[in-house]
Scaffold this motif. Structure first.
Motif, short mmCIF file in Angstrom:
data_model
loop_
_atom_site.label_atom_id
_atom_site.label_comp_id
_atom_site.label_asym_id
_atom_site.label_seq_id
_atom_site.Cartn_x
_atom_site.Cartn_y
_atom_site.Cartn_z
N ARG A 35 -3.82 -0.15 7.53
CA ARG A 35 -4.13 0.46 6.23
C ARG A 35 -5.05 1.64 6.44
O ARG A 35 -5.81 1.70 7.40
N TYR B 35 -1.11 4.55 4.58
CA TYR B 35 -1.34 3.73 5.77
C TYR B 35 -0.93 4.52 6.99
O TYR B 35 -0.43 5.65 6.89
N GLU C 11 0.83 -1.20 0.00
CA GLU C 11 0.00 0.00 0.00
C GLU C 11 0.87 1.25 0.00
O GLU C 11 2.02 1.22 0.43
N ASN D 205 -9.89 -2.56 6.62
CA ASN D 205 -8.70 -1.71 6.67
C ASN D 205 -8.43 -1.20 8.07
O ASN D 205 -7.37 -0.64 8.33
#
Lengths: 120, 112
Positions: free
Chosen positions: A96, A32, A29, A105
């Motif tokens: 995340r 985050y 990712e 997330n």
């Protein structure tokens, strides 16, 4: 899957000195959050500091600061002027961003922790 | 009163017994989590819930079940406790739009 690695199980610091705790993480990712949590003998989980990945500036909270190296996926915690009350277990954690994603997330992934002792 | 309350604080139980760990919160948060902490392993996610009708398994859900009785209550059950479930268990809550968790004070469970 995201992973968080704390390779040092224990560290010790002299009172009033500075110590750095290391943490690395792995993610694909780009956005985050990273956290350091403190767990004293009372076992309460206390948030020490957090860093948003999109911010280049390193977070600072009083005697606690981080060195966030996004390209290296490194997130170390520096404790200045160490005090006896800093003795605890410290956990690095990753999450995340929730934006645009599912509720999944919001899960925190933790490292294994490091026990910090402070010598008087 | 604490924002997230876990009961009991400590518990010793025998192998094969059913046990329930309870968590309640006054934060009004939708999202609740159960984590397990073992020495040298950090905290690992057992189950999480985003509302009363939404329950999800975490990375180590085998041997555990959960119940979200209300927005404020999230219980973890061990149907037949075994010694390797001896650990420190944490409940936590969070809300969308923020990036922090609120943790309970933990339940130390010992299975003998």
């Amino acid at each position: 899957a995201q992973t968080v690695t704390q390779s040092q199980p224990e560290m010790s610091v002299q009172e009033a000195e500075t110590v750095t705790l290391s943490c690395t993480y792995d993610t694909s990712e780009s956005d985050y959050y990273l956290f350091w949590y403190k767990q004293p003998p009372s076992r309460q989980m206390i948030l020490v500091i957090r860093q948003e990945a999109y911010k280049q500036q390193n977070a600072t909270e009083n005697r606690f600061s981080v060195n966030f190296q996004k390209a290296a996926k490194s997130f170390s915690l520096k404790i200045s002027d160490s005090q006896l009350g800093d003795a605890a277990m410290y956990f690095c954690a990753y999450r995340r961003t929730h934006l645009g994603g599912s509720g999944a997330n919001s899960k925190l992934t933790f490292g294994k922790g490091i026990t910090l002792s402070v010598r008087p | 009163d604490a924002d997230v309350t876990q009961t009991p604080r400590n518990r010793i139980t025998k192998t094969g017994k059913r046990i329930m760990l309870e968590c309640s919160q006054t934060k009004g948060h939708d999202r609740m989590y159960w984590y397990r902490q073992d020495p040298g392993l950090g905290l690992r996610l057992i189950y999480y819930s985003f509302d009363v009708k939404d329950i999800n398994k975490g990375e180590i859900s085998d041997g555990y079940s959960v119940s979200r009785q209300a927005q404020a209550k999230f219980s973890l059950s061990l149907e037949s406790a075994i010694p390797n479930q001896t650990a420190l268990y944490f409940c936590a809550t969070s809300v969308p739009g923020t990036n922090g968790y609120t943790f309970g004070s933990g339940t130390r469970l010992t299975v003998v």
